[in-house]
Design a protein around this motif. Sequence first.
Motif, PDB file in Angstrom:
ATOM      1  N   PRO A 130     114.781  51.162  -8.579  1.00 48.11           N
ATOM      2  CA  PRO A 130     114.296  50.082  -9.463  1.00 48.11           C
ATOM      3  C   PRO A 130     113.717  50.630 -10.760  1.00 48.11           C
ATOM      4  O   PRO A 130     113.221  51.772 -10.796  1.00 48.11           O
ATOM      5  CB  PRO A 130     113.216  49.394  -8.617  1.00 48.11           C
ATOM      6  N   PRO A 131     113.750  49.839 -11.826  1.00 53.85           N
ATOM      7  CA  PRO A 131     113.243  50.312 -13.125  1.00 53.85           C
ATOM      8  C   PRO A 131     111.801  50.790 -13.088  1.00 53.85           C
ATOM      9  O   PRO A 131     111.463  51.798 -13.704  1.00 53.85           O
ATOM     10  CB  PRO A 131     113.402  49.083 -14.023  1.00 53.85           C
ATOM     11  N   GLY A 132     110.929  50.059 -12.384  1.00 54.44           N
ATOM     12  CA  GLY A 132     109.526  50.469 -12.342  1.00 54.44           C
ATOM     13  C   GLY A 132     109.337  51.826 -11.694  1.00 54.44           C
ATOM     14  O   GLY A 132     108.509  52.636 -12.134  1.00 54.44           O
ATOM     15  N   VAL A 133     110.101  52.099 -10.645  1.00 50.72           N
ATOM     16  CA  VAL A 133     110.032  53.399  -9.978  1.00 50.72           C
ATOM     17  C   VAL A 133     110.551  54.483 -10.911  1.00 50.72           C
ATOM     18  O   VAL A 133     109.987  55.585 -10.991  1.00 50.72           O
ATOM     19  CB  VAL A 133     110.839  53.380  -8.668  1.00 50.72           C
ATOM     20  N   ALA A 134     111.613  54.168 -11.647  1.00 48.74           N
ATOM     21  CA  ALA A 134     112.169  55.140 -12.592  1.00 48.74           C
ATOM     22  C   ALA A 134     111.149  55.500 -13.673  1.00 48.74           C
ATOM     23  O   ALA A 134     111.037  56.661 -14.073  1.00 48.74           O
ATOM     24  CB  ALA A 134     113.440  54.581 -13.224  1.00 48.74           C
ATOM     25  N   VAL A 135     110.394  54.516 -14.130  1.00 52.39           N
ATOM     26  CA  VAL A 135     109.356  54.773 -15.129  1.00 52.39           C
ATOM     27  C   VAL A 135     108.333  55.771 -14.581  1.00 52.39           C
ATOM     28  O   VAL A 135     107.953  56.736 -15.256  1.00 52.39           O
ATOM     29  CB  VAL A 135     108.660  53.462 -15.539  1.00 52.39           C
ATOM     30  N   GLU A 136     107.893  55.555 -13.356  1.00 53.65           N
ATOM     31  CA  GLU A 136     106.918  56.466 -12.743  1.00 53.65           C
ATOM     32  C   GLU A 136     107.500  57.861 -12.554  1.00 53.65           C
ATOM     33  O   GLU A 136     106.802  58.871 -12.743  1.00 53.65           O
ATOM     34  CB  GLU A 136     106.453  55.912 -11.405  1.00 53.65           C
TER      35      GLU A 136
ATOM     36  N   SER B 209     104.331  49.451 -12.251  1.00 52.56           N
ATOM     37  CA  SER B 209     105.604  49.255 -12.932  1.00 52.56           C
ATOM     38  C   SER B 209     105.485  48.238 -14.038  1.00 52.56           C
ATOM     39  O   SER B 209     104.525  47.497 -14.157  1.00 52.56           O
ATOM     40  CB  SER B 209     106.661  48.775 -11.937  1.00 52.56           C
ATOM     41  N   ALA B 210     106.540  48.179 -14.860  1.00 51.66           N
ATOM     42  CA  ALA B 210     106.562  47.241 -15.975  1.00 51.66           C
ATOM     43  C   ALA B 210     106.786  45.827 -15.526  1.00 51.66           C
ATOM     44  O   ALA B 210     106.779  44.912 -16.338  1.00 51.66           O
ATOM     45  CB  ALA B 210     107.672  47.647 -16.959  1.00 51.66           C
ATOM     46  N   MET B 211     106.961  45.612 -14.238  1.00 50.67           N
ATOM     47  CA  MET B 211     107.220  44.273 -13.738  1.00 50.67           C
ATOM     48  C   MET B 211     105.947  43.474 -13.577  1.00 50.67           C
ATOM     49  O   MET B 211     105.981  42.313 -13.234  1.00 50.67           O
ATOM     50  CB  MET B 211     107.961  44.345 -12.409  1.00 50.67           C
ATOM     51  N   ASP B 212     104.782  44.069 -13.858  1.00 51.09           N
ATOM     52  CA  ASP B 212     103.526  43.377 -13.644  1.00 51.09           C
ATOM     53  C   ASP B 212     103.392  42.144 -14.511  1.00 51.09           C
ATOM     54  O   ASP B 212     102.616  41.248 -14.202  1.00 51.09           O
ATOM     55  CB  ASP B 212     102.352  44.313 -13.956  1.00 51.09           C
ATOM     56  N   SER B 213     104.076  42.101 -15.630  1.00 51.44           N
ATOM     57  CA  SER B 213     103.937  40.975 -16.535  1.00 51.44           C
ATOM     58  C   SER B 213     104.512  39.703 -15.973  1.00 51.44           C
ATOM     59  O   SER B 213     104.309  38.624 -16.529  1.00 51.44           O
ATOM     60  CB  SER B 213     104.643  41.289 -17.860  1.00 51.44           C
ATOM     61  N   GLY B 214     105.242  39.807 -14.878  1.00 57.35           N
ATOM     62  CA  GLY B 214     105.857  38.619 -14.314  1.00 57.35           C
ATOM     63  C   GLY B 214     107.204  38.339 -14.941  1.00 57.35           C
ATOM     64  O   GLY B 214     107.830  37.324 -14.689  1.00 57.35           O
ATOM     65  N   THR B 215     107.685  39.221 -15.787  1.00 58.40           N
ATOM     66  CA  THR B 215     108.994  39.072 -16.390  1.00 58.40           C
ATOM     67  C   THR B 215     109.977  39.946 -15.649  1.00 58.40           C
ATOM     68  O   THR B 215     109.753  41.134 -15.482  1.00 58.40           O
ATOM     69  CB  THR B 215     108.961  39.496 -17.877  1.00 58.40           C
ATOM     70  N   ALA B 216     111.056  39.364 -15.181  1.00 58.16           N
ATOM     71  CA  ALA B 216     112.032  40.132 -14.418  1.00 58.16           C
ATOM     72  C   ALA B 216     112.695  41.160 -15.304  1.00 58.16           C
ATOM     73  O   ALA B 216     112.996  40.902 -16.465  1.00 58.16           O
ATOM     74  CB  ALA B 216     113.092  39.202 -13.840  1.00 58.16           C
ATOM     75  N   LEU B 217     112.938  42.329 -14.757  1.00 59.51           N
ATOM     76  CA  LEU B 217     113.666  43.365 -15.471  1.00 59.51           C
ATOM     77  C   LEU B 217     115.112  43.333 -15.017  1.00 59.51           C
ATOM     78  O   LEU B 217     115.394  43.282 -13.835  1.00 59.51           O
ATOM     79  CB  LEU B 217     113.064  44.736 -15.168  1.00 59.51           C
ATOM     80  N   SER B 218     116.014  43.366 -15.939  1.00 58.34           N
ATOM     81  CA  SER B 218     117.429  43.350 -15.586  1.00 58.34           C
ATOM     82  C   SER B 218     118.173  44.287 -16.510  1.00 58.34           C
ATOM     83  O   SER B 218     117.758  44.518 -17.640  1.00 58.34           O
ATOM     84  CB  SER B 218     117.999  41.930 -15.711  1.00 58.34           C
ATOM     85  N   PRO B 219     119.288  44.857 -16.051  1.00 59.09           N
ATOM     86  CA  PRO B 219     120.032  45.777 -16.894  1.00 59.09           C
ATOM     87  C   PRO B 219     120.679  45.052 -18.053  1.00 59.09           C
ATOM     88  O   PRO B 219     120.936  43.847 -17.983  1.00 59.09           O
ATOM     89  CB  PRO B 219     121.096  46.337 -15.931  1.00 59.09           C
TER      90      PRO B 219
ATOM     91  N   ALA C 235     114.385  48.536  -1.663  1.00 60.28           N
ATOM     92  CA  ALA C 235     114.561  49.549  -2.711  1.00 60.28           C
ATOM     93  C   ALA C 235     113.254  49.917  -3.398  1.00 60.28           C
ATOM     94  O   ALA C 235     113.007  51.098  -3.699  1.00 60.28           O
ATOM     95  CB  ALA C 235     115.566  49.051  -3.749  1.00 60.28           C
ATOM     96  N   GLU C 236     112.397  48.941  -3.645  1.00 59.68           N
ATOM     97  CA  GLU C 236     111.126  49.231  -4.317  1.00 59.68           C
ATOM     98  C   GLU C 236     110.235  50.098  -3.433  1.00 59.68           C
ATOM     99  O   GLU C 236     109.675  51.102  -3.890  1.00 59.68           O
ATOM    100  CB  GLU C 236     110.419  47.917  -4.666  1.00 59.68           C
ATOM    101  N   THR C 237     110.095  49.718  -2.169  1.00 65.05           N
ATOM    102  CA  THR C 237     109.260  50.501  -1.260  1.00 65.05           C
ATOM    103  C   THR C 237     109.840  51.895  -1.054  1.00 65.05           C
ATOM    104  O   THR C 237     109.105  52.892  -1.035  1.00 65.05           O
ATOM    105  CB  THR C 237     109.123  49.774   0.089  1.00 65.05           C
ATOM    106  N   ARG C 238     111.159  51.968  -0.894  1.00 61.47           N
ATOM    107  CA  ARG C 238     111.797  53.277  -0.743  1.00 61.47           C
ATOM    108  C   ARG C 238     111.490  54.162  -1.945  1.00 61.47           C
ATOM    109  O   ARG C 238     111.150  55.342  -1.794  1.00 61.47           O
ATOM    110  CB  ARG C 238     113.309  53.120  -0.592  1.00 61.47           C
ATOM    111  N   GLY C 239     111.597  53.595  -3.143  1.00 60.08           N
ATOM    112  CA  GLY C 239     111.304  54.366  -4.345  1.00 60.08           C
ATOM    113  C   GLY C 239     109.866  54.857  -4.377  1.00 60.08           C
ATOM    114  O   GLY C 239     109.597  56.014  -4.725  1.00 60.08           O
ATOM    115  N   GLN C 240     108.931  53.990  -3.991  1.00 55.81           N
ATOM    116  CA  GLN C 240     107.531  54.396  -3.982  1.00 55.81           C
ATOM    117  C   GLN C 240     107.273  55.479  -2.934  1.00 55.81           C
ATOM    118  O   GLN C 240     106.474  56.399  -3.165  1.00 55.81           O
ATOM    119  CB  GLN C 240     106.644  53.177  -3.714  1.00 55.81           C
TER     120      GLN C 240
END
Length: 265
Positions: A246-252, A27-37, A209-214
Amino acid sequence: MRRFLVLSVALACLEGCTCGKSAPSSSAMDSGTALSPPSAAQPAGDAPPPEPPLPERAMQLHAQGRKHGEVGQFEEALRAFQQAREIAPTWPLPLYDVGVTYLYMKDDAQALEAYEQLDTLAPQGVSDSKRMLDSLRREHDGRVPKGTLREFLEVMRLRDMAEVRRLLEELTRKAPAFVPAWHELAVSTEQPEEAERLLAKALSLGPDAETRGQLLLHKARLTWRRGEKEAARKQLEALLADPSTPPGVAVEAREMLSLPDNVTP
């Protein structure tokens, strides 16, 4: 198996609280920057303003903290992470490492507090923070035996995949409500029917939510590989339509939907 190997490397960060880089993820969260709407005041379709660059001193301190952790100097690591947080208070990665450091120090209460703070700072999560928080909450509530998450992280440091699977299966027997073990077994098995069974078990436990998405992404992959491509696309579309995804799951999910029919995810 590829994702299983990635996760094995990611979770190796338990050693010395850190392995010199952030836990890998797709996911795009790897950079350590939180993703928020985007905020409500932001016009629809407009890109959010770019994040300000991180102060170099904060990054230096964070790197120092990880080096201290690698050699077991945990108090020094915590001080460096705290100093990094003071300089860059909205950067979630030092707080993530604070939590892992406390885990390695066997101070689960402080680790839980750190991940609770991280969840407030970065509601969409960073790296595998949601899974860490959910696991610690299960231990705190008595749904999972104390120390299960730490044991899981130690297992995931191993390089022998057969031994990893054996120990994960043992962990599911000792802690049947511990989701990460079921998750890793599900995504690592080469047998589709067994993977489906393990996925169903993991999903039945109410994962974060992240694990569920994966898990649902992997379910769609299995459906696609069975040749049921239209059904897989519907599963992915349902995942994208779910506001809790989550955004990262949506990207995948979007990446998988963009694949041509002759490509297997």
